[in-house]
Design an enzyme around this catalytic site. Sequence first.
Site, PDB file in Angstrom:
ATOM      1  N   GLU A 102       0.815  -1.212   0.000  1.00 19.11           N
ATOM      2  CA  GLU A 102       0.000   0.000   0.000  1.00 19.11           C
ATOM      3  C   GLU A 102       0.850   1.263   0.000  1.00 19.11           C
ATOM      4  O   GLU A 102       0.477   2.265  -0.609  1.00 19.11           O
ATOM      5  CB  GLU A 102      -0.964   0.001   1.187  1.00 19.11           C
ATOM      6  CG  GLU A 102      -2.179  -0.913   1.022  1.00 19.11           C
ATOM      7  CD  GLU A 102      -1.879  -2.375   1.285  1.00 19.11           C
ATOM      8  OE1 GLU A 102      -0.739  -2.694   1.680  1.00 19.11           O
ATOM      9  OE2 GLU A 102      -2.780  -3.212   1.100  1.00 19.11           O
ATOM     10  N   HIS A 142     -11.789  -5.151   8.586  1.00 18.77           N
ATOM     11  CA  HIS A 142     -12.417  -5.059   7.266  1.00 18.77           C
ATOM     12  C   HIS A 142     -13.711  -4.252   7.366  1.00 18.77           C
ATOM     13  O   HIS A 142     -14.648  -4.490   6.618  1.00 18.77           O
ATOM     14  CB  HIS A 142     -12.732  -6.444   6.703  1.00 18.77           C
ATOM     15  CG  HIS A 142     -11.528  -7.265   6.339  1.00 18.77           C
ATOM     16  ND1 HIS A 142     -10.717  -7.863   7.268  1.00 18.77           N
ATOM     17  CD2 HIS A 142     -10.991  -7.589   5.135  1.00 18.77           C
ATOM     18  CE1 HIS A 142      -9.756  -8.529   6.658  1.00 18.77           C
ATOM     19  NE2 HIS A 142      -9.889  -8.385   5.365  1.00 18.77           N
TER      20      HIS A 142
HETATM   21  C1  LIG Z   1      -1.578  -4.942   4.099  1.00 14.56           C
HETATM   22  C2  LIG Z   1      -2.665  -5.761   3.481  1.00 14.56           C
HETATM   23  N1  LIG Z   1      -3.112  -5.456   2.256  1.00 14.56           N
HETATM   24  C3  LIG Z   1      -4.097  -6.181   1.684  1.00 14.56           C
HETATM   25  C4  LIG Z   1      -4.668  -7.232   2.335  1.00 14.56           C
HETATM   26  C5  LIG Z   1      -5.819  -8.025   1.693  1.00 14.56           C
HETATM   27  N2  LIG Z   1      -5.430  -9.410   1.465  1.00 14.56           N
HETATM   28  C6  LIG Z   1      -5.764 -10.403   2.317  1.00 14.56           C
HETATM   29  S1  LIG Z   1      -5.110 -11.886   1.867  1.00 14.56           S
HETATM   30  C7  LIG Z   1      -4.421 -11.219   0.465  1.00 14.56           C
HETATM   31  C8  LIG Z   1      -3.612 -12.076  -0.454  1.00 14.56           C
HETATM   32  C9  LIG Z   1      -2.508 -12.741   0.298  1.00 14.56           C
HETATM   33  O1  LIG Z   1      -1.676 -13.433  -0.566  1.00 14.56           O
HETATM   34  P1  LIG Z   1      -0.474 -14.298  -0.019  1.00 14.56           P
HETATM   35  O2  LIG Z   1       0.319 -13.500   0.950  1.00 14.56           O
HETATM   36  O3  LIG Z   1       0.244 -14.855  -1.172  1.00 14.56           O
HETATM   37  O4  LIG Z   1      -1.159 -15.450   0.834  1.00 14.56           O
HETATM   38  P2  LIG Z   1      -2.150 -16.589   0.274  1.00 14.56           P
HETATM   39  O5  LIG Z   1      -3.527 -16.024   0.355  1.00 14.56           O
HETATM   40  O6  LIG Z   1      -1.739 -16.896  -1.111  1.00 14.56           O
HETATM   41  O7  LIG Z   1      -1.959 -17.706   1.212  1.00 14.56           O
HETATM   42  C10 LIG Z   1      -4.691  -9.858   0.385  1.00 14.56           C
HETATM   43  C11 LIG Z   1      -4.242  -8.966  -0.705  1.00 14.56           C
HETATM   44  C12 LIG Z   1      -4.186  -7.505   3.623  1.00 14.56           C
HETATM   45  N3  LIG Z   1      -4.700  -8.508   4.362  1.00 14.56           N
HETATM   46  N4  LIG Z   1      -3.189  -6.771   4.175  1.00 14.56           N
END
Ligand SMILES: Cc1ncc(C[n+]2csc(CCOP(=O)(O)OP(=O)(O)O)c2C)c(N)n1
Lengths: 322, 322, 338, 338
Positions: A58, A125
Amino acid sequence: MPVTYIDAIRDAQYKALEEDERVFLYGQDIGKFGGAFKATKGLQDKWPDRVMDAPISEDAMVGMAIGAAIEGMRPVVEMQFADFSSVGFNQIVNNAATHFYRTGIPVPITVRMPSGGTPGSGPFHSQSIETLYAHYPGCIVLTPATVSDAYHMLLEGISMDDPVIYCEHKLLYRWLKSDNYDGDGLPIGKARITRSGKHATVVAYSAMVHEAVRAAEILKAEGGWEIEVVDLRSVKPLDTDTVMASVARTGRLLAVGEAFPWGGVTAEIVSRITAEGFHLLDAPPMRLNAKDSPIPYHPKLWAAHRPTPESICHALKKLLNY
Amino acid sequence: MPVTYIDAIRDAQYKALEEDERVFLYGQDIGKFGGAFKATKGLQDKWPDRVMDAPISEDAMVGMAIGAAIEGMRPVVEMQFADFSSVGFNQIVNNAATHFYRTGIPVPITVRMPSGGTPGSGPFHSQSIETLYAHYPGCIVLTPATVSDAYHMLLEGISMDDPVIYCEHKLLYRWLKSDNYDGDGLPIGKARITRSGKHATVVAYSAMVHEAVRAAEILKAEGGWEIEVVDLRSVKPLDTDTVMASVARTGRLLAVGEAFPWGGVTAEIVSRITAEGFHLLDAPPMRLNAKDSPIPYHPKLWAAHRPTPESICHALKKLLNY
Amino acid sequence: MVVDQTRDTMETSKEQARKVYHAMVRARILEAKFSSLYKAGQIVGGVYLGKGQEAVSASLGANLEWGQDIFAPLIRDQAGRTAFGEDMLDATRTYLGSVKGPMKGRDGNIHRGRPQEGLLAMISHLGTSVSVLGGMLKARQLRGTLGTSVGATCVGDGATSTGSFHEGLNYVAVEKLPVVVVVADNQFAYSTPNNKQFACDDLVDRAKGYGVPGHSVDGTDFLACVETMTAATEAARRGEGPQMVVAKLLRLGGHGEHDDGSYVPEELKGSRYGRDCMEVGKAQMIEKGWLTEEELKQWQDDAKVEVQTAVTTAQKEDAPDPYKESWTALSRGSFREW
Amino acid sequence: MVVDQTRDTMETSKEQARKVYHAMVRARILEAKFSSLYKAGQIVGGVYLGKGQEAVSASLGANLEWGQDIFAPLIRDQAGRTAFGEDMLDATRTYLGSVKGPMKGRDGNIHRGRPQEGLLAMISHLGTSVSVLGGMLKARQLRGTLGTSVGATCVGDGATSTGSFHEGLNYVAVEKLPVVVVVADNQFAYSTPNNKQFACDDLVDRAKGYGVPGHSVDGTDFLACVETMTAATEAARRGEGPQMVVAKLLRLGGHGEHDDGSYVPEELKGSRYGRDCMEVGKAQMIEKGWLTEEELKQWQDDAKVEVQTAVTTAQKEDAPDPYKESWTALSRGSFREW
Ligand SMILES: Cc1ncc(C[n+]2csc(CCOP(=O)(O)OP(=O)(O)O)c2C)c(N)n1
Ligand SMILES: Cc1ncc(C[n+]2csc(CCOP(=O)(O)OP(=O)(O)O)c2C)c(N)n1
Ligand SMILES: [Mg+2]
Ligand SMILES: [Mg+2]
């Protein structure tokens, strides 16, 4: 075919992309996927280069937008949830929002903030954090409550030279419908009398406008009270004049917000109206906000954390009986 | 030997380290160097392990403190400037401040925020951002204005189980002196009548208490006005009772703060007093804050950006003449 | 003597592998239940599964001892939680919003934890757990109670792009704390593929830049996971400082149960990383003679009962009552202002 | 033919080296003036010098073309700014608070810039410029005006610990933007030595983890700096994506002029990195026959006049007038509310 609040957000972005080639969209999962809430659905198909997926960064997302804006573009950044803007907070308030004052070069970025609570979304959220961005100098903070405002204010916001924080309420996304985007042509900076009345003024914004209207309907049915509801539309600038004129008619003010109770929009309204309209008030101006705790996960707790038609009625009765 | 406000901060940390082995200090350059403002001078010599230098990682600094606090320690984190806490903001408001509500486990961290403007410090080394931390639920926000409060409130804050944001004003560091740390024993949560009066109440906190007192002296000399000055001491909790009692005596309220004008401490005070003490007010309650622009570098601009004895007098005269 | 040692090691490996696999079985069955409860509208909010990532998660969790070590799980760590020792009831109560759950209905799903027992309750903001974990260990070090305890955390490929992750990992590296940081590189962050997330060939290339050892493992290869996580955890325990493990695999589902994951290309699903670690593990365990079909069946049956019991219990329990709620974020109730 | 090419390259190198060294001379003299003005109480706020870091900074700046390329300087980049083409008056006016400066007295010292001419005006928060630079280049790419322009930025060893730096560098790497990121590793962040800042052997070890080429250079070795920065900038210009350059050296002074830097150990000051790049560069230039003592003297004399003129001009100019100040952060004045 009725359109929804989320349609309005998507369609405004469509129009902005179509009409102004300086506009581009940037955010996590907004490309092929169309965004967590589908606010950019199909847009990358049409503009493959101008709808870009971002890494989970972000701070860099906002920084990137600032840079592009300095170069004359009009980036629209989607935060996946407003709550995550806390991580892009520094770039917004200390970089984007100070840049024009410091250098004379404006930073026309728009940051879309999916805001507000929905049942089961929990502490991270659900937040309504317009206060953060309104407290710091340098941002315009929009809080549309209607489908038409969601559409026109996003377009108008994108066209503005200053950083715009666009708080869109997730609860309204699919629930709020309209026949079309026709609006009343109010520009940013003007509040709207959503419902006119004479016994008390409720000032609200975003989803709380609808809760206020519901409360007004209840009181009308219950006791024939006529409650005026003012929709602020933007919390910075804040249209004191329209609120003042309403209070001049009703003599009573209740400011309602979904944000945390300490400081913020409702305190700002009360302070302005008492400073300039003290003599107009027949009763102490009141505030109603969410509770001073994190926003709970459980729908039952969540529903009691934020103002409801019932709690607004309760506050209004106190106000009317003063 | 007189002691200064910065001495108080150092000595309170000394005492906390000495008396409670759960206490440790963490921050950039606070070790051998003693901190940018020398608030930890000599402490690492005495407690080599418990006074630790941090990388330039405000997010991780707060995160680390949260973890240590969960394990029962009492970390005191120094931000080099309050302004840089914007980068540790997320860990403070979303992690530390929600933890007790979410899990029942308190997070007794203290974050020291060198706050407020000094001439030539510019937009990023001058901010007063107590509003950010007071708006979110879950923090206690301290704003000491005297040497003795700087000392005792830091100690009391460290002893508290909840996250404490300790806003220390840089302008007071070396300028504000006292014979000793003897105080009046007021606990956190209680405001102080710094100067009593009967014609109007000025509510202030941190460095603005001194500007308010100066204004009161000017008005006394000029026209015999007796202005009561209330020092809030903490902006969350905010001692409404003491302010209310003062307004009950004077009938007039001016809330003064060095922070940005939209929302914040002064709006919160005005909103509370009008809600509960409307009938006590003989004039509309007023606010005086800094201007709605970044804090300028140039001393001439800076001096005009924040409230001064002159601008406080000006506001008070309007209030008194209402 | 040499032979004996090997046998001992084999025995240890076997026990460890059984422990890990058992946790995987229980977690898979529990999560399947959550998925159907969600689809039946009985869970509000999101449901995020670890399906396909159980080997990585459980082999980490199984190396940690409840009450001694610390685990900071993320989204897809049901199996790691189970292996670590989290009670199934905690998960079930949290998902179903029982007031008796560890979060009392105040927070939901994967955000649960028991921080004072060593299980962190994550906030949603990705990357933020690493420094918190570091602080917990640092506290123990300062107090002289660190002993041989270690901390471990999982993050996804996407979370490595957060500033918070970077600052946290850098911090634990500077302090040489006993931490295992596992990156479950499942090729996607929500819908975002790796090529939009980072530009290095392999996330393990980052380890050197933090000055920590990097371990790579195929996250679908059950036995390799058990081995690698054990090695990494033991290295941390021996005082060799933070260890970074990068496991490659695929999520076998959407980001959450609301998402069908249709953006994941078929060829990737058909690739090595699209294998189901449960299947791979089963074959490996049976081939080694460390598990029989019958035992597995028994584990599954037992887990189904256990899950059903947890669900029945939680469903009977009260939801939180807004009228009894404290409505303050502070532990000092007297400072409550509203 | 081969001989001719070598001669051309030699000529280019010579011209480039002279350009860099000339900027260094001018910057050193300008900064010395700022230091004495500060000590005389004529500059309010902080003064932060690039003394000792001129070779790194100027060799970067000299590769950038004003009006085409973008430079995001940090604390110690007076020499880079000068080499890039910043007017000395901009610096002087900003330090002295003249209303005619690019910041009109609203911001001070190193925070100045002319963003639309390609010189970013940094905010204090470290690490934040990388993504902004990336966004500027991305904008040009989107509009098709990128051409062969590049962007460059400097940060210190300490700034690499910020989440913002990590996110920014990761971003430009993912987008393969033409960026040169220079880390001036001067062994200290304010008073904090590298061993409290990061745990890798060398910060250049981080390059691979971002998927970008890493270049190392001795920041006190003038000619090596010229060569390395040119190579890195040209690689970026050729479309090879972000380049990371790590230059090792020492700050020859305190963090700012308020600080005596007494925490820097004597043995480090006596080490290779404690050399003054101005001295090293002078010897190298003279040895190569690229500069004579007389020319250098002339450069210095000219610079002194130039600096004195700038100071005299700025000192005569008005300070900003609070009564004429706009007092709004918004470009849309009609939205001003106070
Ligand atoms: C700082 C932040 N930005 C956005 C999000 C929204 N978000 C939740 S899970 C996710 C994807 C996470 O991807 P990854 O780290 O690869 O984990 P996976 O879901 O693949 O296990 C996002 C963008 C968040 N939780 N925290
Ligand atoms: C996010 C943030 N935290 C703290 C500071 C305060 N600060 C200013 S300069 C500095 C040290 C910088 O060190 P380094 O990056 O190595 O650069 P150098 O001064 O050595 O050139 C610090 C801590 C800051 N500017 N930004
Ligand atoms: Mg992933
Ligand atoms: Mg440095």
